[in-house]
Design an enzyme around this catalytic site. Structure first.
Site: not given
Ligand code: NAD
Length: 496
Positions: A299, A265, A400, A223, A346, A166, A190-193
């Site tokens: 991140c 990532e 965090i 997710g 958050q 997100w 699949k975008p974040a909810e």
């Molecule tokens: P998240 O892992 O909770 O969710 C990411 C995505 O995964 C969302 O679309 C979510 O709906 C989906 N998801 C959740 N549960 C799932 C499941 N069981 N199976 C498949 N998909 C599922 O992460 P977040 O809270 O949306 O984002 C924050 C995290 O992303 C932080 O840890 C951040 O560091 C990381 N991030 C990394 C990068 C990078 O380039 N390395 C970039 C941006 C964010």
């Protein structure tokens, strides 16, 4: 009506047309269960829209349509320059609608408007970068080997899944789809909810500019339902996941069951190593800008600030003074420098880590906490915070994802490197010194995907951006490395 008013009216119109459905095979795709989920404006706490929560069977349908588009729609067989015309056409349209998409992104993520504009620009640059790069790829290489005629050819894989977090929804959607499409694959995103709106808007634009049906598909949903179904789909040819390490493990496990190659990532706990020969006010200013950029929900941010002892006190004074002056406000209000975090959840996470860190004995330099913004009592605002002390503290070790930095002093270059590398993460660290030789040496010695010099959050097209250890695996995005991932190779050989 002013252009700002007509923009707001257009956004209102987009959001008020009932629950927003997914998009697959060139058509709207509603949830088969009829379930929806609400999407909020983090700056006001108000509901923006309801979105369809696609179920496993809906996701499977989207993958099937993407597969048909790959097999039948001749997308993969188009000459690369013709395929890239579609990418450029879509990009030109995004550029035309940049004000609208930026506003929508700002409202959906709670992102400062100027930062949302930069994200949309980054999407544009990503699409053009990969469209150009793909046209210059040598897809068939003749290999000179003894006694054989040999060649290595590259082809697109098929349907590529992309699961996006997100914090940078539109930008990361671009990083996911641009190389896959340029190489001739079809995609299911699949975008974040919390933040699906700009990706869903993009899906409609794809239709409007005449992309072949089924090439770009978007499956919104929760997710554990929609994301899990996409990860488990055995008809995918590749998966790209950006998000937390915990969910990354789940996605990798599902892909592993089907032997679908997966790129991860993930999160980070970056260090900034500040030596005593640095311009302290300048380094302090840049690091405060980095930790408050998108309210610390980045991140690759530097969240552990390691400072050489002779300048430690001066640095602490400089950063705490600057952090207290950061103007917290509604993302599109003029003068706001830092917006809210993305959700109530958050906000609780950030406040919870402060409490746990202090409970474990961290020294409080700036206590942070919930912030009030006038006229926005229900927004998810937090103040920047600074803790200090032992690097074993939970706030120094875990991600965090908020405007919280952790300070610790160091003695020598070796001590700094040992501290910077003592983390399960390995995404991005920076080194700050006027001795560029030392900078180069230290930057290359980080056990991380990225080492930055006298700057932080430096992500440039053409330079691989990736993570090691718990920050990810599978090559650097935004570069040739990623494009190569989106071709499968075949060696063709004839004994002479
Ligand atoms: P998240 O892992 O909770 O969710 C990411 C995505 O995964 C969302 O679309 C979510 O709906 C989906 N998801 C959740 N549960 C799932 C499941 N069981 N199976 C498949 N998909 C599922 O992460 P977040 O809270 O949306 O984002 C924050 C995290 O992303 C932080 O840890 C951040 O560091 C990381 N991030 C990394 C990068 C990078 O380039 N390395 C970039 C941006 C964010």
């Amino acid at each position: 009506m002013s252009s700002e008013q007509s923009l707001q009216a257009e956004i209102k119109d987009i959001l008020s047309q009932g629950p927003i459905s997914g998009f697959a095979g060139g058509e709207e795709l509603a949830s088969s269960s009829g379930e929806t989920f609400p999407v909020y404006d983090p700056g006001s706490g108000e509901k923006l829209a309801d979105v369809h929560n696609l179920q496993a069977e809906d996701v499977d349908r989207a993958v099937e349509l993407a597969g048909q588009a790959f097999e039948n729609a001749e997308w993969a067989d188009l000459p690369v320059n013709e395929r890239c015309v579609y990418l450029h056409r879509l990009t030109d349209e995004v550029e035309k609608r940049k004000p609208l998409i930026s506003h929508l992104e700002s409202m959906d993520c709670g992102k400062i408007l100027g930062q949302a504009e930069d994200d949309v620009q980054n999407f544009i640059d990503t699409m053009r970068y990969f469209a150009d790069l793909a046209q210059n790829m040598q897809l068939r290489t003749v290999l000179a080997v003894k006694g054989h005629e040999a060649a290595y050819a590259r082809h697109p894989w098929g349907v590529c899944g992309s699961i996006v977090p997100w914090n940078f929804p539109f930008l990361l959607c671009g990083w996911g789809i641009a190389p896959a499409l340029a190489a001739g694959n079809t995609v299911v995103v699949k975008p974040a909810e919390d933040t699906p709106l700009t990706t869903l808007y993009l899906a409609r634009m794809v239709k409007e500019i005449g992309f072949p049906d089924g090439v770009v598909n978007v499956v919104p949903g929760l997710g554990g339902v929609t994301g899990a179904a996409l990860s488990a789909n055995s008809k995918l040819s590749r998966m790209s996941f950006t998000g937390s390490p915990d969910v990354g493990r789940l996605v990798a496990a599902e892909c592993g069951r089907n032997l679908v190659p997966v790129k991860l990532e993930l999160g980070g706990k970056g260090a900034a190593v500040v030596f005593d020969d640095v311009d302290v006010p300048e380094a302090a200013q840049k690091l405060v800008e980095a930790i408050t950029f998108h309210t610390g929900q980045v991140c690759c941010d530097a969240t552990r600030w390691l400072v050489q002892k002779p300048v430690y006190d001066e640095f602490v004074n400089e950063v705490s003074e600057r952090m207290q002056k950061v103007v917290i406000g509604y993302p599109s209000d003029e003068g706001s420098a830092m917006g809210p975090v993305v959700s109530e959840k958050q906000k609780s996470r950030v406040l919870g880590y402060l409490e746990k860190g202090i409970g474990e004995g961290a020294e409080v330099v700036l206590e942070g906490g919930a912030a009030e913004v006038e006229g926005r009592p229900d927004g998810y605002y937090v103040k920047p915070a600074l803790l200090a002390g032992s690097l074993d503290n939970v706030a120094a070790r875990e991600e965090i994802f908020g405007p919280v930095a952790y300070l610790a002093p160091f003695d020598s270059e070796a001590d700094a490197l040992a501290k910077a590398n003592d983390t399960p993460y390995g995404l991005a660290n920076s080194v700050w010194s006027s001795d560029l030789g030392r900078c180069q040496r230290v930057a290359e010695s980080f056990v991380a995907g990225n080492g930055w010099i006298n700057s932080h959050n430096v992500v440039v097209h053409g330079v691989p951006y990736g993570g090691v250890k718990q920050s990810g695996m599978g090559g650097g995005v935004g570069s040739l490395e990623t494009l190569l991932d989106y071709y499968r190779g075949i060696s063709v050989i004839r004994p002479l």
